[in-house]
Every structure is written in structure tokens, then in C-alpha cells.
Design an enzyme around this catalytic site. Structure first.
Site, PDB file in Angstrom:
ATOM      1  CG  HIS A  45      -1.909   1.135   1.394  1.00  0.00           C
ATOM      2  ND1 HIS A  45      -2.794   1.431   0.464  1.00  0.00           N
ATOM      3  CD2 HIS A  45      -1.579   2.223   2.208  1.00  0.00           C
ATOM      4  CE1 HIS A  45      -3.271   2.553   0.594  1.00  0.00           C
ATOM      5  NE2 HIS A  45      -2.644   3.159   1.656  1.00  0.00           N
ATOM      6  CG  ASP A  47      -0.177   6.206   1.870  1.00  0.00           C
ATOM      7  OD1 ASP A  47      -1.623   5.858   1.821  1.00  0.00           O
ATOM      8  OD2 ASP A  47       0.248   5.625   2.936  1.00  0.00           O
ATOM      9  CG  ASP A 169      -5.288   3.612   4.421  1.00  0.00           C
ATOM     10  OD1 ASP A 169      -5.561   3.103   5.321  1.00  0.00           O
ATOM     11  OD2 ASP A 169      -4.163   4.294   4.474  1.00  0.00           O
ATOM     12  CG  HIS A 415      -6.105   7.401   1.207  1.00  0.00           C
ATOM     13  ND1 HIS A 415      -5.652   6.558   0.226  1.00  0.00           N
ATOM     14  CD2 HIS A 415      -5.192   6.588   2.199  1.00  0.00           C
ATOM     15  CE1 HIS A 415      -4.789   5.675   0.388  1.00  0.00           C
ATOM     16  NE2 HIS A 415      -4.399   6.103   1.752  1.00  0.00           N
TER      17      HIS A 415
END
Ligand SMILES: *[C@@H]1O[C@H](CO)[C@@H](O)[C@H](O)[C@H]1NC(C)=O
Ligand SMILES: *[C@@H]1O[C@H](CO)[C@@H](O)[C@H](O)[C@H]1NC(C)=O
Ligand SMILES: [Zn+2]
Length: 994
Positions: A45, A47, A169, A415
């Protein structure tokens, strides 16, 4: 026999590159019937900014802040995949992947293509980022998905098309987002974060996986299978093999003391069976990875190889089969399970992970960034349109393009970007990138406008400049010149009217595009504006005038400093009157009248002139003090979480008066209110506009008392609203909310205020079924209705604690001057009878987020004879319920066009009907020679779309049938649109003859 048959299939399945294509469901590994199949999904994951900037994450810079480097993840994962055809990996964030791809040799690219073609590397989501779902506008979501998916399509063909939406997420999930990804052709959506009580109930009732009816207007077209993940989005406890983890590796030499295979296998089987008890088919998914994992991929894969080997060695006994898999292959297997899935109708907001931790603060966190992102979306749409017009202009070689801004806007939808949950320096980085992208677009817009106004190529094109600080009455060009021009471009495909407000030092007369004088209003810059602009400008006055702009076109207005006397009179110079009332005062226009209390100066009542209905309404500002933890919980209020110390907010009305000043003129009437030295408001009614504009200026939020504060505006009316209010989703659908209630599970009222907060992306309303008060916002915010007749919206927050969700900083924005961020924004309030409400808020919503773009130019003598002062790029307006969502340059000189019916089903007696319009002959610069309808994300022809179908349980209300697009007849190119339907086309075009 079977071997020949397979070979035959393989030949048919060659992809465009001539490589054997077994991607998608065709490439799914075999599962074992009669056993529990454990789909191990290796994933990372990543970001695109959070604690570090997007660049720092890519390279692994600043590892003291967070040890993470995306380049190494892709390097080591690809090397592992190449070695072993059984291994699988999924990748999500194309902002990262595309950078890595561009650094690779042709040889590596060919290898990676093969991995993708064979389904060993699978893209999921495939947007430029994994976007937030609360604070993102649907226009920006569609754009950011389009940028990522287009990259995949161009580089990997059909095998680059993701089948699974992967929102593991984001902090709550939106029904509109689900509807959008269904329309993009996705088959499933997986996520981790749902309210802890919701999750508990889903676990108890075996409904972690369901089918979402994501749009009442679109019916089955917007149905989407979704799954809530079990172990958040990480591996089951004890099975993390990353460099960041401390779980035991598989130690499989039986001669060693630490041999642990039997014990690890037993534990794996136990956890798998436990999860299966909840999910209830013979398939479960284990997400084997987490944030920035796989930078040393061999660690993960070596242990997973062993785990699979030893688990499967025992499968005759355990009936558990482990395999490398992907979310798409998991979905494909579930789809074949004979089961009827239950239905989800509402959404997943707000999200709480503990009784005192509602993630409702981020709906408002970083209001400056949120406003900038919304405004930049507006400018990006203008930029893309002008790029299209520019491509048909002879003698124009554009020096730049919209790609930079498209990509930076893509990153900004992440996000931990527009959500406001990143560190301060990362937030600054996002804003800087947006401003760099805007600068490119400004150059483009100026160049194209320059050519569009040109009548004769021997007269050089004027240069256009932009004033980003117009909202605080700063614009050097209008302040320093005796003569100048204002050119307004309207990106909406119908005529719009708006009011232009520019800072000036003295009076000016304005001449309209047809040479006629324009009514103006000259007034003093407010004290609030002077305070907020500080040393950035000093214009004492502002000049207002109304403009009515053609569809997809511009008009130029010429400003000349009036010398007084004759000229001033000829130009119908208006009288502006300013006074401080000492009795109740009413201001009004054709639609609304607002009455202010003579003693306090607060808003007191509001009347809709059409229906002659009134409501009392007190509007004031309040603050909640941010909790720093208490006896119930140590939870603090912070970037993610809103947790007030006391549930009753403090009124910021000082108890005496807001010192009301009224300014009346021919363009607008406004009242100015001062609530606190750091908090002021101007309320405006414009001539012939339906709304009242509430412009608030808030900050620096005082923190000398070392207490964080969260500021709201609140409207208290006498409407009987029966605990009910409405908020939008991503600027599009409207969802009903009921105070202290959830539609899908038993709510426990542990945080009375915060637990009732919902994201407001563009509007919220309350109604008594006769009258409706709608508040439109200029950016995403959070809000609620804490008592009947009341609507509150959080506009700014400053907290002094960190809320322990990872960001590691209090949300204490100090702003450009270091003493605390000041935010200025607007609410547009509509008060109408219910049957007129949707028409009012839908059309205004479109005008707010696609507002006219203003540019300014130095005066050139005889401007009006030398240059075009108005032009529309379309031959006619579109019907008002049709919104032209996208007009952008596409591959091979094609043009991407999206049009939508912007009304939902049953909202308006007329405008919610199916609507038709013709594309043929619509655009002046080009002729459409071919039109191919695509899915919403433009990465697949609609005709090729084959989504999985799901059996669902009988729901109480039957699902409306799928909305089937009506074919577009080539002779007329007539497009018809059902309520909320968006249709996407790639148009092949040729230059129109003029
Ligand atoms: C499992 O059972 C099958 C069928 O009885 C047998 O062929 C196979 O060898 C067994 N595998 C193991 C690992 O014992
Ligand atoms: C309240 O604010 C008004 C307007 O700014 C001001 O005139 C007045 O003195 C203030 N009153 C108190 C009690 O602070
Ligand atoms: Zn994340």
C-alpha cells in the site's frame, strides 16, 4: 485431447502485442473444489504522500521520517515474479508505477508486459492514486481514474485493465464512488475501514461481502459486489514476512531446535478456518502485505513459498488449500459460488474504529487545501477545454499542455492529500505542485484566448494574466492600470450569469462586449478583507458588475477609469449606499428577503418570495473545543478524528452586536458582520440570483489558551425536520441522514456530535416537506443537524493534539504569516419550496464548481474593433439538465467527451426526465466523424464490457432495472440521458470549415 483444446484457446487469446495473454479471469490459478481455498494476495500500500512527499516516498528519501522507498518495491517484486510463474502481485498507484516504468529498459519493459499478460502482475484500482472518498468531487475522481487507467491501456492494452477496485485505506466509503467504479466496468470493490460496530454486525450475520445498490437512479447498472476485509488490509497475525515485521519466518530444517513448520501450519489453518466461519464460502482472501511493504520482496516470497508448500502438504487432512492469487481471481471464484448475496443500500460514513474515535474531522481538515483543490479542478476543466479549441486553431503551437495539472490533481485526490491527513510539509508540497500545474495551464489558456480573440493575424495577440487572489481583492493589473480588459470564459454548455468583483483604486466605467455600458457598483473593501490580505494588496475599493456569458465561450469587458462628470453619468454609474441600521433591516432581491435583528445584527428570518413562505433563522458561528482526552478515553481530536470536549458548542456571537453595516447598490446588497476580531462575515443578495451568499472569513483561530478549536456555522430555523437531514456524496448523489441512527446496524451514541457528522461535498439540506433550506459549499466540509430545524457545517479547525492515527502532528496550520491559517469561503443558501429545490441546487452546483474563469489584459487601443469581444464554441446551448462533464484532447487527435444528466430520479418533475441532445453540429471548431461509446473511465468500448452478474437476496424494494444506454444514431448523433446517467465517448473529428 484436453491439451489440444487448451492450445487452441491460447492461440485465440494472444494479446495485441503478440504475447500469450492469460490475464484477467482467464489467468486465475486453479482452486480446489471441496477444500477451503486461501487466496494469498501479495500487495503493497503506497501512499502518494503522507508523512513524506510523493517524491520522497518514491526514492526512499527521508527514511528517518518513515522507512519507505517505492522504487525498491517494484525492483524486487518484478525480479521475484520473473523467476516463478506461480507468484502473483497486485499494484495500485499508477502515479508511482508510471515513474518506475519510465526508468526501465526496453528489455525490462518487455518482461513486465509478459508478467501482466500472464496475470502474474495485476493492476487493481489503477487510478493515479487511491483516492479519498469523502472529500473528493466526482469530476476529480473520474479524472484521476482516467489518467491512471489510460496509462495502463496505452502500455499494457486490454491486460492492463483492472477488474477490482481496491480502496483498502480510505476512511469510510461513499455510495457515489461505488456507483462510479461500477460504471467504469469494475466487478468488485474491497476495503478495510468500516465502523467497528458495523463490522461486528457483519461478522455476526456473515455479511462481510454483499452487493451494493450504489445508485437508485441507475438501478442494476450501478450494482457493485464488495467485500470488507477481515484483518484490516494486513496479513493475519503472525504471518508478516516483511523487513518491517517481527513474525517468525518458516523454519523448516527438522534438525534445528527452532523448527516451526507444524506449529505455523496449524496456526495458519486455524486462522483460515476462523475467517471462513465468517465469510462462509470455500474461498477466503488473506492480504499478504501492508504499507510500503515488499521493498525486499524475497523475504515475503521465500516464506510464502514455504507456507504454501507445507500447508498444502497437509491438505488431505485439513482441507485447506493455499495459493498465490489476486483480488480479481478471488472475486471470480466467489462469483461461481452458488449463493445469494445480501444488499447494501446506504453508505459507509462516518467511520469509527473505537467508541470515541469518529473519523469526521478530516471532512473539514485543511480547509485551505480543500478549497484550492476544488478551485483547481475548475481551472483544469477550463484548461482542457481550451486545449481542445487550441488544437483547431491555425498558427498556434502550444508550448505546454494540461498533463502536468491532470497528474498533480490526480495526486491531490489521494486519501492523505485532499483529506487533510498529511503532515504540514507534505500539504505544502501538494499545494506547490498544484500551483505549478496551474501555471502551465495559465500559459495555455492565455495562448489559446489570445488566438480566439484575434481577428487579424497582423495584430499581435494580447497576453492574459490571472488573479489568484481575487477572493481577497488583490489583482495588481486592475489596481495599477487606468484601462484594462476582463475576459470571462464560461466552461458550461449553457448561458450563465455571474458577478465579477475586482479590486480598484478609483471608479471605472465598464463597456460590455457589444459596446454598451454596464451597470456597476463601487464599494469599499471590507475590514475583513483588509485584515486577511495584510500586505498583499491595498486597493481601497471593489467594483462589481454582472456578466451573462455564452455557452462554452467568452466575453470581454473593457474597464476605463472614469474621469467623473459626463462619462460617469453616461455609464449609468450607480449610487451605493452604506449605513449602520439601528432597527430591524430587511434586504431583498427578486427571490429572497433576509431580515436582520436591529439590536444584535444577526440574521433573523428568511422569506421565499415565490411561495411567500418564511422561516425564522438565526445564523451564527460557534466553536467546539477539541478534546485532549478525558476519563472515558484518551482519544484526542486531530487531523482525522473530531472529538469535542463538550457536546455543546460555544456561541461566537459576542452577546452584544455584530456591528451590522448594510451596503445597497444596483448589483448586490450586502451586510457585513464582525463576530470576533478574527471572524467576520458578509451576506450578499445579488440582483436576480436565487441564492444568498454567506462569505465567512475565519482565522487565525486563537490558541493562546492552549486549547484547540473547531469552528462551525449554524443555521437554526423553525422547520420541523423530524431528526432528518440530507448530505451529498462527492458532489452528486444525495443521501438521507437521521440523527443518532444508522440504516444498516445498531448505532451506539458514544460521541453525540461527532458520530452524527457526515461529509458534505457540495450541499446539505433540511426540509419540512414543504420548504427546503439548502446550503451549498465551495469545498468539502463536515456537518450535521444536531437538533430539528438546525444545520451546522464545520468550516475550520485547529487542534493542539495528535489523534494517534499515524500523522504524528497536531492539525495546527500556521499559515503564510505564521500566526494561524485564515480561511475565507462561501456558503450559498437556497430557500425554496420543495418542488423547486432540486432545480435550484443542481444548477447552482454546476455553476459553482464550473465557474467562469476570469483573465485580465493590458489595454490595447481600439480593443473592441481589433479583437473579438465574444465568442461561443458551440452552435447552441445544451438543455439545462445536461452537464458537459468532460471535453479533453485524447490520443491520435481524438476528443474525449462526457455528458451527464445531472438530476437524480424523481427530484424534479421536468428536469429528472430522460433528456436528449444532439452532438452533430454542436461544436464550432470541429465535426465529429465517428463516435465510440466507452465505459466511464474511457479504457474500454462499452460494447466490450462484460461485468460479472451476482445473485442477490430479495430486497424489500425491488432494484430498478439496469439503465441501458440508447444507441447514438450516426445521422444525428443524438445522445439521450437517463437521470444520473453519464455517457462517455471518444470522438474522431476533423476540422470544421469556416
Ligand atoms: C491426498 O489424497 C489423494 C487422494 O487420496 C492422494 O492421491 C494424494 O497422494 C494425497 N496427498 C498427500 C500429500 O498425502
Ligand atoms: C461585540 O462586537 C461588536 C462589533 O464588532 C463591538 O462593537 C462590540 O463592542 C463587541 N462587544 C463586546 C462585549 O465585546
Ligand atoms: Zn494509505
Amino acid at each position: 485431447m484436453s491439451v489440444h483444446f487448451l492450445a487452441f484457446l491460447s492461440i485465440l487469446a494472444f494479446s495485441s502485442g503478440g504475447v500469450l495473454a492469460t490475464c484477467g479471469y482467464k489467468g486465475c490459478p486453479a482452486t480446489v473444489p471441496g477444500m477451503l481455498n486461501v487466496h494469498l494476495v501479495p500487495h503493497t500500500h503506497d501512499d502518494v504522500g503522507w508523512l513524506k512527499t510523493v517524491d520522497q516516498y518514491y526514492y526512499g528519501d527521508k527514511n528517518k521520517i518513515q522507512n519507505a522507498g517505492v522504487q525498491y518495491i517494484l525492483d524486487t517484486v518484478i525480479a521475484e515474479l520473473v523467476e516463478d510463474p506461480a507468484k502473483r502481485f497486485i499494484y495500485v498507484e499508477i502515479a508511482f508505477f508510471s515513474r518506475w516504468w519510465n526508468e526501465q529498459t526496453d528489455k525490462t519493459k518487455a518482461l513486465v508486459k509478459q508478467l501482466v499478460n500472464e496475470g502474474r502482475l495485476e493492476f487493481v484500482n489503477g487510478g493515479w492514486c487511491m483516492n479519498d472518498e469523502a472529500s473528493t468531487h466526482y469530476n476529480a475522481i473520474i479524472d484521476q481514474m482516467t489518467v491512471g487507467l489510460r496509462f495502463l491501456k496505452e502500455n499494457f492494452g486490454d491486460c492492463g485493465k483492472p477488474l477490482t477496485a481496491w480502496q483498502i485505506d480510505p476512511f469510510g466509503h461513499s455510495r457515489e464512488y461505488a456507483s462510479l467504479v461500477a460504471q467504469m466496468g469494475f466487478d468488485s470493490l474491497y476495503f478495510a475501514r468500516l465502523d467497528y460496530l458495523d463490522k461486528a454486525e457483519r461478522i455476526k450475520t456473515h455479511t462481510m461481502e454483499r452487493v451494493w445498490h450504489a445508485s437508485p437512479s441507475l438501478g442494476k447498472t450501478a450494482d457493485l459486489f464488495f467485500g470488507a476485509l477481515y484483518y484490516h488490509y494486513g496479513p493475519p497475525p503472525g504471518f508478516c514476512y516483511d523487513v518491517y515485521c517481527a513474525d517468525p519466518p518458516i523454519m523448516d530444517d527438522p534438525n534445528l531446535f527452532d523448527y516451526n513448520v507444524d506449529e505455523r501450519v496449524a496456526e495458519f489453518v486455524r486462522l483460515a478456518q476462523g475467517q471462513n466461519d465468517v465469510y462462509g464460502t470455500n474461498h477466503i482472501m488473506f492480504t499478504m502485505g501492508s504499507d510500503f511493504q515488499y521493498s525486499n520482496a524475497p523475504m515475503w516470497y521465500k516464506n510464502l513459498d514455504k507456507l504454501i508448500k507445507y500447508v498444502n502438504a497437509k491438505q488431505n487432512e485439513t482441507k485447506v488449500h493455499a495459493l498465490y492469487s489476486t483480488p480479481s481471481c478471488y472475486t471470480y471464484n466467489l462469483n461461481k459460488v452458488p449463493k445469494r448475496w445480501s444488499i447494501k443500500n446506504d453508505d459507509f460514513f462516518p467511520y469509527a474504529d473505537e467508541p470515541h474515535a469518529f473519523w469526521t474531522g478530516y471532512f473539514t481538515s485543511r480547509p485551505g487545501l480543500k478549497g484550492y483543490v476544488r478551485e483547481t479542478n475548475n481551472f483544469l476543466q477550463v484548461c482542457k477545454q481550451l486545449e481542445v479549441w487550441g488544437s483547431f486553431l491555425p498558427n498556434l503551437k502550444l508550448q505546454t499542455n494540461s498533463n502536468i495539472l491532470r497528474k498533480f490533481m490526480g495526486v491531490a485526490q489521494h486519501h492523505d492529500a485532499v483529506s487533510g491527513t498529511e503532515k504540514q510539509n507534505v500539504s505544502d508540497d501538494y499545494a506547490e505542485r498544484l500551483s505549478i500545474g496551474r501555471a502551465e495551464c495559465k500559459e495555455l489558456v492565455s495562448d489559446v484566448l489570445g488566438k480566439l480573440v484575434q481577428k487579424n493575424s497582423s495584430v499581435p495577440s494580447p497576453q492574459f494574466v490571472f488573479c489568484d487572489y481575487l477572493n481577497i481583492s488583490v489583482c495588481p493589473l486592475t489596481v495599477n492600470n487606468k484601462q484594462f480588459t476582463i475576459t470571462a470564459y464560461n466552461p458550461i454548455a449553457r448561458q450563465v450569469t455571474t458577478v465579477v468583483r475586482i479590486p480598484v483604486t478609483s471608479n471605472y466605467s465598464i463597456t460590455g462586449p457589444s459596446g454598451k455600458p454596464v451597470t456597476t457598483q463601487l464599494q469599499d473593501v471590507s475590514e475583513g478583507t483588509k485584515q486577511v490580505r495584510r500586505n498583499r494588496g491595498s486597493a481601497p475599493k471593489e467594483l462589481l458588475f454582472q456578466v451573462t456569458l455564452p455557452p462554452l465561450g467568452f466575453q470581454t469587458y473593457i474597464a476605463e477609469a472614469s474621469q467623473g462628470g459626463v462619462k460617469a453619468r453616461r455609464h449609468s454609474q450607480s449610487q451605493t449606499e452604506a449605513f449602520k441600521p439601528n432597527a430591524d433591516t430587511t434586504i431583498e432581491n427578486q427571490f429572497l428577503s433576509l431580515t436582520f435583528d436591529g439590536s444584535t445584527g444577526l440574521l433573523k428570518s428568511m422569506t421565499d418570495k415565490k411561495s411567500q413562505k418564511s422561516t425564522s433563522v438565526r445564523q451564527s458561528f460557534y466553536w467546539y473545543t477539541s478534546s485532549m482526552g478525558d476519563l472515558k478515553s484518551s482519544q484526542k481530536s486531530g487531523a482525522y478524528i473530531f472529538r469535542p470536549l463538550i457536546q455543546t458548542p460555544t456561541d461566537l456571537f459576542n452577546g452584544t452586536s455584530v456591528g451590522l453595516t448594510v451596503i445597497k447598490g444596483p448589483v448586490a446588497t450586502e451586510v457585513r458582520q464582525q463576530f470576533q476580531p478574527w471572524l467576520s462575515q458578509v451576506i450578499r443578495l445579488y440582483n436576480n440570483r436565487e441564492f444568498a451568499e454567506f462569505e465567512w472569513t475565519v482565522g487565525p483561530i486563537p490558541i493562546k489558551d492552549r486549547v484547540g478549536k473547531e469552528i462551525i456555522t449554524r443555521f437554526d430555523t423553525d422547520l420541523q425536520t423530524n431528526s432528518t437531514f440530507y448530505t451529498d456524496a462527492n458532489g452528486r448523489q444525495i443521501l438521507q441522514r437521521i440523527r443518532d441512527h444508522r440504516f444498516d446496524w445498531q448505532y451506539n451514541n458514544t460521541e453525540p456530535v461527532s458520530g452524527n457528522y457526515y461529509p458534505i461535498n457540495s450541499r446539505a439540506f433540511i426540509t419540512d416537506d414543504k420548504m427546503q433550506m439548502t446550503v451549498m459549499t465551495d469545498r468539502s466540509q463536515g456537518g450535521s443537524s444536531m437538533k430539528d430545524g438546525s444545520l451546522e457545517i464545520m468550516i475550520h479547525r485547529r487542534t493542539l493534539g495528535d489523534d494517534h492515527r499515524g500523522v504524528g502532528e497536531p492539525l495546527n496550520e500556521t499559515g503564510q504569516f505564521g500566526d494561524g491559517l485564515i480561511v475565507r469561503g462561501q456558503h450559498f443558501v437556497l430557500f425554496t419550496s420543495v418542488d423547486k429545490a432540486a432545480a435550484a441546487h443542481r444548477l447552482l452546483g454546476e455553476e459553482l464548481y464550473m465557474a467562469p474563469s476570469l483573465s485580465f489584459s493590458q489595454w490595447v487601443p481600439d480593443w473592441a474593433t481589433k479583437f473579438n469581444t465574444m465568442k461561443s464554441m458551440v452552435s447552441r446551448s445544451l438543455p439545462s439538465n445536461v452537464h458537459l462533464l468532460t471535453l479533453e484532447s485524447w490520443t491520435n487527435g481524438n476528443i474525449l467527451i462526457r455528458a451527464e444528466n445531472q438530476f437524480a430520479i424523481d427530484e424534479d418533475p421536468v428536469l429528472s426526465q430522460k433528456v436528449k441532445f444532439q452532438l452533430k453540429g454542436l461544436f464550432e471548431p470541429f465535426v465529429i466523424t465517428n463516435l465510440e461509446e466507452m465505459t466511464l473511465s474511457a479504457n474500454e468500448p462499452l460494447a466490450d464490457e462484460k461485468r460479472l452478474q451476482w445473485n442477490v437476496t430479495d430486497s424489500p424494494s425491488p432494484t430498478p432495472p439496469a439503465v441501458k444506454p440508447v444507441p447514438v444514431p450516426p445521422s444525428t448523433l443524438t445522445v439521450s440521458l437517463n437521470p444520473m446517467e453519464i455517457r462517455t465517448f471518444i470522438a474522431t473529428v476533423k476540422q470544421a470549415k469556416n
